[in-house]
Scaffold this active site. Structure first.
Site, PDB file in Angstrom:
ATOM      1  N   HIS A 158       0.846  -1.211   0.000  1.00 17.81           N
ATOM      2  CA  HIS A 158       0.000   0.000   0.000  1.00 17.81           C
ATOM      3  C   HIS A 158       0.877   1.255   0.000  1.00 17.81           C
ATOM      4  O   HIS A 158       2.070   1.192   0.288  1.00 17.81           O
ATOM      5  CB  HIS A 158      -0.905   0.025   1.246  1.00 17.81           C
ATOM      6  CG  HIS A 158      -2.082  -0.896   1.146  1.00 17.81           C
ATOM      7  ND1 HIS A 158      -2.021  -2.215   1.529  1.00 17.81           N
ATOM      8  CD2 HIS A 158      -3.346  -0.694   0.686  1.00 17.81           C
ATOM      9  CE1 HIS A 158      -3.201  -2.787   1.321  1.00 17.81           C
ATOM     10  NE2 HIS A 158      -4.022  -1.891   0.799  1.00 17.81           N
ATOM     11  N   LYS A 162      -0.643   4.887   4.632  1.00 16.77           N
ATOM     12  CA  LYS A 162      -1.496   3.909   5.325  1.00 16.77           C
ATOM     13  C   LYS A 162      -0.984   3.690   6.746  1.00 16.77           C
ATOM     14  O   LYS A 162       0.216   3.506   6.958  1.00 16.77           O
ATOM     15  CB  LYS A 162      -1.548   2.587   4.549  1.00 16.77           C
ATOM     16  CG  LYS A 162      -2.521   1.582   5.161  1.00 16.77           C
ATOM     17  CD  LYS A 162      -2.938   0.500   4.176  1.00 16.77           C
ATOM     18  CE  LYS A 162      -3.906  -0.487   4.796  1.00 16.77           C
ATOM     19  NZ  LYS A 162      -5.193   0.107   5.206  1.00 16.77           N
TER      20      LYS A 162
HETATM   21  N1  LIG Z   1     -12.828  -1.205   2.821  1.00 16.65           N
HETATM   22  C1  LIG Z   1     -12.265  -0.693   1.695  1.00 16.65           C
HETATM   23  O1  LIG Z   1     -12.606  -1.064   0.553  1.00 16.65           O
HETATM   24  C2  LIG Z   1     -11.237   0.373   1.855  1.00 16.65           C
HETATM   25  C3  LIG Z   1     -10.897   0.799   3.104  1.00 16.65           C
HETATM   26  N2  LIG Z   1     -10.041   1.858   3.281  1.00 16.65           N
HETATM   27  C4  LIG Z   1      -9.868   2.303   4.652  1.00 16.65           C
HETATM   28  O2  LIG Z   1     -10.578   3.533   4.815  1.00 16.65           O
HETATM   29  C5  LIG Z   1      -9.941   4.323   5.819  1.00 16.65           C
HETATM   30  C6  LIG Z   1      -9.652   5.714   5.274  1.00 16.65           C
HETATM   31  O3  LIG Z   1      -8.705   5.620   4.232  1.00 16.65           O
HETATM   32  P1  LIG Z   1      -8.206   6.939   3.448  1.00 16.65           P
HETATM   33  O4  LIG Z   1      -9.371   7.637   2.843  1.00 16.65           O
HETATM   34  O5  LIG Z   1      -7.080   6.494   2.594  1.00 16.65           O
HETATM   35  O6  LIG Z   1      -7.633   7.799   4.678  1.00 16.65           O
HETATM   36  P2  LIG Z   1      -7.525   9.384   4.809  1.00 16.65           P
HETATM   37  O7  LIG Z   1      -6.617   9.622   5.967  1.00 16.65           O
HETATM   38  O8  LIG Z   1      -7.207   9.997   3.492  1.00 16.65           O
HETATM   39  O9  LIG Z   1      -9.023   9.830   5.200  1.00 16.65           O
HETATM   40  C7  LIG Z   1      -9.618   9.620   6.439  1.00 16.65           C
HETATM   41  C8  LIG Z   1     -10.461  10.843   6.739  1.00 16.65           C
HETATM   42  O10 LIG Z   1     -11.241  10.590   7.915  1.00 16.65           O
HETATM   43  C9  LIG Z   1     -11.281  11.797   8.640  1.00 16.65           C
HETATM   44  N3  LIG Z   1     -11.632  11.572  10.032  1.00 16.65           N
HETATM   45  C10 LIG Z   1     -10.889  10.994  11.005  1.00 16.65           C
HETATM   46  N4  LIG Z   1     -11.542  11.049  12.187  1.00 16.65           N
HETATM   47  C11 LIG Z   1     -12.730  11.647  11.946  1.00 16.65           C
HETATM   48  C12 LIG Z   1     -13.851  11.999  12.750  1.00 16.65           C
HETATM   49  N5  LIG Z   1     -13.876  11.754  14.077  1.00 16.65           N
HETATM   50  N6  LIG Z   1     -14.901  12.610  12.172  1.00 16.65           N
HETATM   51  C13 LIG Z   1     -14.902  12.856  10.848  1.00 16.65           C
HETATM   52  N7  LIG Z   1     -13.874  12.570  10.021  1.00 16.65           N
HETATM   53  C14 LIG Z   1     -12.799  11.971  10.573  1.00 16.65           C
HETATM   54  C15 LIG Z   1      -9.879  12.395   8.478  1.00 16.65           C
HETATM   55  O11 LIG Z   1      -9.859  13.772   8.793  1.00 16.65           O
HETATM   56  C16 LIG Z   1      -9.615  12.094   7.013  1.00 16.65           C
HETATM   57  O12 LIG Z   1     -10.057  13.154   6.169  1.00 16.65           O
HETATM   58  C17 LIG Z   1      -8.698   3.518   6.245  1.00 16.65           C
HETATM   59  O13 LIG Z   1      -9.017   2.759   7.395  1.00 16.65           O
HETATM   60  C18 LIG Z   1      -8.446   2.607   5.054  1.00 16.65           C
HETATM   61  O14 LIG Z   1      -7.743   1.446   5.371  1.00 16.65           O
HETATM   62  C19 LIG Z   1      -9.488   2.512   2.226  1.00 16.65           C
HETATM   63  C20 LIG Z   1      -9.765   2.111   0.955  1.00 16.65           C
HETATM   64  C21 LIG Z   1     -10.643   0.992   0.660  1.00 16.65           C
HETATM   65  O1  LIG Z   2      -5.776   2.146   3.205  1.00 11.55           O
HETATM   66  C1  LIG Z   2      -5.986   1.846   2.005  1.00 11.55           C
HETATM   67  O2  LIG Z   2      -5.629   2.570   1.083  1.00 11.55           O
HETATM   68  C2  LIG Z   2      -6.702   0.599   1.721  1.00 11.55           C
HETATM   69  N1  LIG Z   2      -7.205  -0.039   2.727  1.00 11.55           N
HETATM   70  C3  LIG Z   2      -7.945  -1.245   2.679  1.00 11.55           C
HETATM   71  C4  LIG Z   2      -7.209  -2.334   3.409  1.00 11.55           C
HETATM   72  O3  LIG Z   2      -6.715  -2.076   4.525  1.00 11.55           O
HETATM   73  O4  LIG Z   2      -7.141  -3.457   2.915  1.00 11.55           O
HETATM   74  C5  LIG Z   2      -8.402  -1.611   1.287  1.00 11.55           C
HETATM   75  C6  LIG Z   2      -7.466  -1.230   0.181  1.00 11.55           C
HETATM   76  O5  LIG Z   2      -6.462  -2.195   0.089  1.00 11.55           O
HETATM   77  C7  LIG Z   2      -6.911   0.167   0.325  1.00 11.55           C
END
Ligand SMILES: NC(=O)C1=CN([C@@H]2O[C@H](COP(=O)(O)OP(=O)(O)OC[C@H]3O[C@@H](n4cnc5c(N)ncnc54)[C@H](O)[C@@H]3O)[C@@H](O)[C@H]2O)C=CC1
Ligand SMILES: O=C(O)C1=N[C@H](C(=O)O)C[C@H](O)C1
Length: 269
Positions: A158, A162
């Site tokens: 990643h 992350k």
């Molecule tokens: N399940 C899936 O398909 C995927 C999961 N993810 C997960 O999603 C999460 C976010 O990933 P990204 O967008 O890359 O991170 P990022 O750091 O770019 O975005 C997270 C956002 O959440 C906000 N945030 C944190 N605490 C908050 C609160 N109390 N209230 C409102 N907003 C709050 C932050 O300010 C930030 O803007 C991670 O846990 C990642 O692993 C990411 C991509 C795919």
């Molecule tokens: O943090 C990410 O970017 C992603 N998080 C998810 C994970 O923890 O598997 C999904 C994806 O791989 C991107």
């Protein structure tokens, strides 16, 4: 437009938040009714369209989740574990479907999310893409077909922002491999090898995490035995795959009974 389900995006300014806003706006299947960011974020109080560098959308980003959730049929949440636990309780209070993409959730978080699922529909998956959820099924089947002469290793890569490891996807794949083997992942999980670790234990499922640059997400499930190897691989090149899956889950959940669901339920896999 009036009858389309209203969606709130939490973590609106994040990598996934912005992708989700674009996906909802372009879908024609739902309308954006709210956007939430943490208190102190420069997005709070701004129109989200303008904050993303475009035209105003008439949706002002707020740091008050309950006010936003009260207007919504679904909340799509890719934020952080503590925030997601808070949002699960508030979404249940508002009777909105809660789609959780957040990873890095520990047992204490999962217990609180399970409690909220008694009152509302919660769809949670460490990866919302069709491809990874198919890979989960394939991994389970291959692990079931092979004995412990085949070492299972999960290797993920990643981007350098992350914060959690192994990734949520890697853990899904590990759970699927363990299920195929008929064992509990907690009993065979081997992550973070460093130093004189001793030889690999037969039956263990190993995890390795690479972090670098702007890698969106890559996962290999390696089955290695004397003389041959099988590698199952998924490569994500665009975060839109996660956002499309999350929106599908939000729409799917609209007529479901309260409970905890995952993307295998949504996709019928
Ligand atoms: N399940 C899936 O398909 C995927 C999961 N993810 C997960 O999603 C999460 C976010 O990933 P990204 O967008 O890359 O991170 P990022 O750091 O770019 O975005 C997270 C956002 O959440 C906000 N945030 C944190 N605490 C908050 C609160 N109390 N209230 C409102 N907003 C709050 C932050 O300010 C930030 O803007 C991670 O846990 C990642 O692993 C990411 C991509 C795919
Ligand atoms: O943090 C990410 O970017 C992603 N998080 C998810 C994970 O923890 O598997 C999904 C994806 O791989 C991107």
């Amino acid at each position: 437009m009036g009858d389309l389900p209203g969606i709130v995006i939490t973590g609106a300014s994040g990598r996934m938040g912005q992708m989700l806003i674009r996906t909802v706006l372009e879908s024609g299947k739902a309308k954006l009714v709210g956007a939430v960011e943490r208190a102190g974020s420069p997005w709070v109080g701004r129109d989200v369209g303008e904050a993303m560098g475009g035209a105003a959308l008439g949706v002002i980003c707020t740091d008050d989740p309950l006010e936003a959730f009260a207007k919504a049929q679904a909340v799509i949440d890719f934020t952080a574990p503590a925030a997601t636990v808070e949002f699960a309780a508030l979404a249940a209070q508002a009777r909105a479907v809660h789609v959780i993409g957040t990873t890095g959730l520990e047992a204490e978080h999962l217990a609180k999310i399970a409690a909220a699922a008694h009152h509302a529909v919660i769809v949670r998956a460490g990866n919302m893409s069709l491809g990874v959820n198919l890979l989960v099924k394939l991994t389970q089947k291959v692990a079931q077909a092979l004995d412990a002469d085949w070492d299972i290793e999960i290797i993920e890569a990643h981007h350098n922002r992350k914060v959690d490891a192994p990734s949520g996807t890697a853990l899904m794949l590990g759970e699927a491999a363990a299920e195929g083997r008929g064992v509990a992942l907690a009993d065979v999980r081997d992550s973070g090898r460093d130093g004189i670790t001793g030889a690999r234990q037969r039956g263990d499922i190993g995890f390795s995490a690479i972090r670098g640059g702007d890698i969106v997400g890559e996962h290999d499930v390696l089955f290695a035995s004397p003389g041959e190897r099988i590698v199952l691989r998924h490569v994500a090149t665009d975060r839109a795959i996660f956002a499309r899956g999350a929106l599908k889950a939000a729409l799917w959940g609209q007529d479901k009974a309260p409970g905890a669901y995952d993307m295998l339920d949504v996709l019928g896999l």
